[in-house]
Design an enzyme around this catalytic site. Structure first.
Site, PDB file in Angstrom:
ATOM      1  N   ASP A   1     -23.917 -37.816 -27.724  1.00  0.00           N
ATOM      2  CA  ASP A   1     -24.230 -39.622 -28.095  1.00  0.00           C
ATOM      3  C   ASP A   1     -25.681 -40.051 -28.315  1.00  0.00           C
ATOM      4  OD1 ASP A   1     -23.618 -42.186 -28.123  1.00  0.00           O
ATOM      5  OD2 ASP A   1     -22.093 -42.062 -26.592  1.00  0.00           O
TER       6      ASP A   1
ATOM      7  N   ASP B   1     -24.700 -43.953 -31.595  1.00  0.00           N
ATOM      8  CA  ASP B   1     -24.633 -45.578 -31.217  1.00  0.00           C
ATOM      9  C   ASP B   1     -24.941 -46.858 -31.982  1.00  0.00           C
ATOM     10  OD1 ASP B   1     -24.002 -47.390 -28.584  1.00  0.00           O
ATOM     11  OD2 ASP B   1     -26.253 -47.449 -28.927  1.00  0.00           O
TER      12      ASP B   1
ATOM     13  N   GLU C   1     -20.987 -45.503 -34.624  1.00  0.00           N
ATOM     14  CA  GLU C   1     -20.480 -46.138 -34.321  1.00  0.00           C
ATOM     15  C   GLU C   1     -20.754 -47.666 -34.548  1.00  0.00           C
ATOM     16  OE1 GLU C   1     -19.931 -48.657 -29.906  1.00  0.00           O
ATOM     17  OE2 GLU C   1     -21.816 -48.269 -30.476  1.00  0.00           O
TER      18      GLU C   1
ATOM     19  N   HIS D   1     -15.454 -46.168 -23.562  1.00  0.00           N
ATOM     20  CA  HIS D   1     -16.300 -46.431 -21.912  1.00  0.00           C
ATOM     21  C   HIS D   1     -16.637 -47.990 -22.008  1.00  0.00           C
ATOM     22  CE1 HIS D   1     -19.090 -45.425 -24.801  1.00  0.00           C
ATOM     23  NE2 HIS D   1     -20.093 -46.991 -24.318  1.00  0.00           N
ATOM     24  N   ASP D   2     -16.408 -48.186 -23.598  1.00  0.00           N
ATOM     25  CA  ASP D   2     -16.911 -49.234 -23.143  1.00  0.00           C
ATOM     26  C   ASP D   2     -15.613 -50.875 -23.155  1.00  0.00           C
ATOM     27  OD1 ASP D   2     -19.512 -49.716 -23.868  1.00  0.00           O
ATOM     28  OD2 ASP D   2     -19.420 -49.397 -25.583  1.00  0.00           O
TER      29      ASP D   2
END
Length: 522
Positions: free
Chosen positions: A101, A203, A267, A329-330
Site C-alpha cells: 500500500d 492510496d 484508489e 479496512h475503510d
C-alpha cells in the site's frame, strides 16, 4: 497479448490483509509481518492469487500507517526489512504475489522532509509541501475541508503560514508539482520493486495534485449535518486534476519496466466517466485497475445493482479491465451491512462478475457487526466526528483463528475488540464445515480457478424476475449462468442445467431460487 494468456492480475483474486489485525507473533496485541507469515497457508488454501498489505512503513500511527515517516523502511511494530524479505519469499514460495500500500498524497509530519520543510520559509524543502499565507482576514487560504473534518489547513505559528492536509493535520500533503518530490517518490516505489514486490495499491491517488491557484471548492447544496463534514464542499479543485493523470502514467511506465507483470491498483472515488479516465490510453496507460467501490456504495437491491453493473461496464474503455470489492479496512463489513445470508450471495457475486475481485480479510468467515465501546475507539476519523457512523474500527478488528484465548490472534488483549461471536465464528471452526462461509469461499475460488469463463470470459446481464440478479459468463464453448436471489423469499425462476454451486447447504429445486440463494449453473 492474446486472450488465452492474460496477465495474472486479470485472472487472479487479491486478498487484503490489514497487518495490525491479522496475527500477532510477539505478544503485544498488534499483528505483524512474522505473524502474517505463519498464516500464509490459510491464504493459499483459500485459492487467491495475491496479497495486498495495508501500510507497514515506519509511522507515528496517527492514522495507523497512512502517515508515513519513511517510505523505504518497515515500522518496528511490524518487524524490519529482514522480516519483510522473509515474508516476501514465503509469499512467492506459495505461488502468491505481494502488493504494498503506497501512500503518495501525504506523509507524516514527522517525516524528515516535513521537519525540514517547516523549519523555515527558506528551507530547501519548503516547496516539498503546500504552504500558503493566510487569507486577508487571517484565516485559512481557502475553504477546503479535510476528509477527517475541519479545515484542510493548519497554522504554523513559527513560520506564520498554513500548510495543506487533506486528512489529519499530522498528514501534510506533498507538493507533487515539485519535480524533486516526484523523483523522490518514484525512487521509493523503485526501492520496493527492486526488492521484488509485485505492485502497489496506491492510496487516494486522485488527490495527489491540486488546482493551480488553490481556488475555493464549490459549496455542496445537498450537504446535511449528519454527513461527513468533508462533503460540505465539492472537491472540484482539490482532487482529480489533469496533472495527476500524467503522474499516474509515469508510475505505470515505472512498473511496466520491471519483469513479472507488476500491477498498480489506484484508489479512485469518482463517477464512472472520470473513474474510467484513470486507465489512460493504450499509448500512455495509467493504473491497471482503478479501484471500483460501487458494490460498497450502492444499495443492496437487484435492480439497483443491475443498473450499476451495466453502467460501469459501459463506462470502461476497450482496453480497461474491471474490478470489484465488497469490503475493505475503510468500509462497513458486508455481513454487517446486509446480513450473513445475503453476504453468502455477495460472495458469489464478487467472485463471478467480470473483472478482478478483492477480498478483505475476515469476510471469508462472515465477520459481521462489531460494536466498539467508546473507550476502545482508535480511529481518528471517528474521534474527530463522533456519532456520524463513519468510524472504521468496526472493520479492522482482529482475525479470529480459533476458540482459544484471544482467538489465537495474540496471547494478550488485542488492540481492538474481537467480533463478539469469535468463539464460534473463527477459521478453525469453519474449516471442514461444509455449510460454513469459509467453505463457500473456497468452493467459489476453486470454481473460478477451474473455469476460464469465470476468470476472463465475456459477461452479459440476463432478464430476471424482480429481486433476482442474473448474468452469464462465457468463454469458447463454456457457459455459466449466475442467478442471485437478493430477497428473503423464494422466487420462481425458470432454469435448467447442472448446478455447479449453491450458496445454501441443501438441495436445489429446478425452476426456483430459495430465499437468499445464489446459483451457478453450467
Amino acid at each position: 497479448m492474446p486472450v488465452s494468456d492474460p496477465p495474472w492480475w486479470q485472472r487472479g483474486v487479491v486478498y487484503q490483509i490489514y497487518p495490525r489485525s491479522f496475527q500477532d507473533s510477539d505478544g503485544d496485541g498488534v499483528g505483524d509481518l512474522a505473524g502474517i507469515e505463519t498464516r500464509l497457508d490459510h491464504v493459499a488454501a483459500l485459492g487467491v492469487d495475491a496479497i495486498w498489505l495495508s501500510p507497514v512503513f515506519p509511522s507515528p500511527m496517527a492514522d495507523f500507517g497512512y502517515d508515513v515517516s519513511d517510505y523505504c523502511g518497515i515500522a518496528p511494530l511490524f518487524g524490519d526489512l529482514a522480516a519483510f524479505d522473509r515474508l516476501l519469499a514465503a509469499v512467492h514460495a506459495r505461488g502468491l504475489k505481494l502488493l504494498l500500500d503506497f501512500v503518495p498524497n501525504h506523509s507524516s509530519d514527522r517525516h524528515p522532509w516535513f521537519v525540514e520543510s517547516r523549519a523555515a520559509r527558506d528551507s530547501a524543502k519548503r516547496d516539498w509541501y503546500i504552504w500558503r499565507d493566510p487569507a486577508p482576514d487571517g484565516g485559512p487560504p481557502n475553504n477546503w475541508i479535510s476528509d477527517f473534518g475541519g479545515s484542510a489547513w493548519e497554522w504554523d505559528a513559527a513560520t506564520k503560514q498554513y500548510y495543506l492536509h487533506a486528512f489529519l493535520p499530522s498528514q501534510p500533503d506533498l507538493n507533487w508539482r515539485n519535480p524533486e518530490v516526484k523523483r523522490a517518490m518514484l525512487d521509493a516505489m523503485r526501492f520496493w520493486l527492486d526488492r521484488g514486490v509485485d505492485g502497489f495499491r496506491i492510496d487516494v491517488l486522485w488527490h495527489i495534485v491540486k488546482a493551480e491557484g488553490l481556488p475555493d471548492n464549490p459549496v455542496n447544496p445537498d450537504w446535511t449535518p449528519d454527513r461527513n463534514e468533508r462533503d460540505r464542499v465539492i472537491q472540484l479543485h482539490s482532487t482529480d486534476q489533469p496533472e495527476a493523470h500524467a503522474i499516474a502514467a509515469e508510475m505505470r511506465a515505472l512498473a511496466d519496466g520491471y519483469p513479472g507483470e507488476r500491477v498498480l491498483i489506484g484508489e479512485i472515488f469518482l463517477p464512472n466517466d472520470r473513474h474510467a479516465s484513470w486507465y489512460g490510453t493504450p499509448e500512455r496507460p495509467q493504473v491497471h485497475l482503478p479501484f471500483n467501490f460501487q458494490l460498497i456504495e450502492n444499495r443492496w437491491d437487484a435492480g439497483v445493482l443491475r443498473g450499476m453493473i451495466a453502467e460501469y461496464e459501459a463506462s470502461l474503455p476497450a482496453w480497461g479491465w474491471p474490478n470489484w470489492v465488497i469490503g475493505s479496512h475503510d468500509a462497513p463489513r458486508i455481513a454487517a451491512r446486509i446480513g450473513e445470508a445475503q453476504a453468502r450471495v455477495a460472495a458469489m457475486l464478487l467472485l463471478t462478475l467480470r473483472g478482478t475481485p478483492t477480498l478483505y480479510q475476515g469476510d471469508e468467515i462472515g465477520i459481521g457487526r462489531v460494536d466498539i465501546p467508546p473507550d476502545r475507539v482508535r480511529d481518528p476519523q471517528e474521534l474527530r466526528q463522533p456519532g456520524k457512523g463513519i468510524g472504521r474500527d468496526r472493520s479492522r478488528t482482529p482475525m479470529p483463528w480459533d476458540d482459544g484465548d484471544f482467538a489465537g490472534f495474540s496471547t494478550v488483549e488485542p488492540w481492538l475488540p474481537l467480533n463478539p461471536d469469535w468463539r464460534a465464528r473463527n477459521v478453525a471452526a469453519q474449516t471442514g464445515d461444509p455449510a460454513s462461509m469459509l467453505t463457500l469461499y473456497r468452493r467459489l475460488l476453486a470454481l473460478r480457478r477451474r473455469h476460464l469463463a469465470l476468470q476472463i470470459g465475456d459477461f452479459a446481464l440476463l432478464d430476471a424476475q424482480p429481486g433476482v440478479l442474473a448474468y452469464e459468463r462465457t468463454h469458447g464453448d463454456e457457459r455459466i449462468r449466475v442467478l442471485l436471489n437478493l430477497t428473503d423469499h423464494a422466487v420462481t425462476v425458470p432454469w435448467s442445467g447442472t448446478v455447479l454451486l449453491s450458496t445454501l447447504d441443501g438441495p436445489t429445486e429446478p425452476g426456483m431460487l430459495h430465499a437468499d440463494e445464489g446459483l451457478m449453473i453450467a
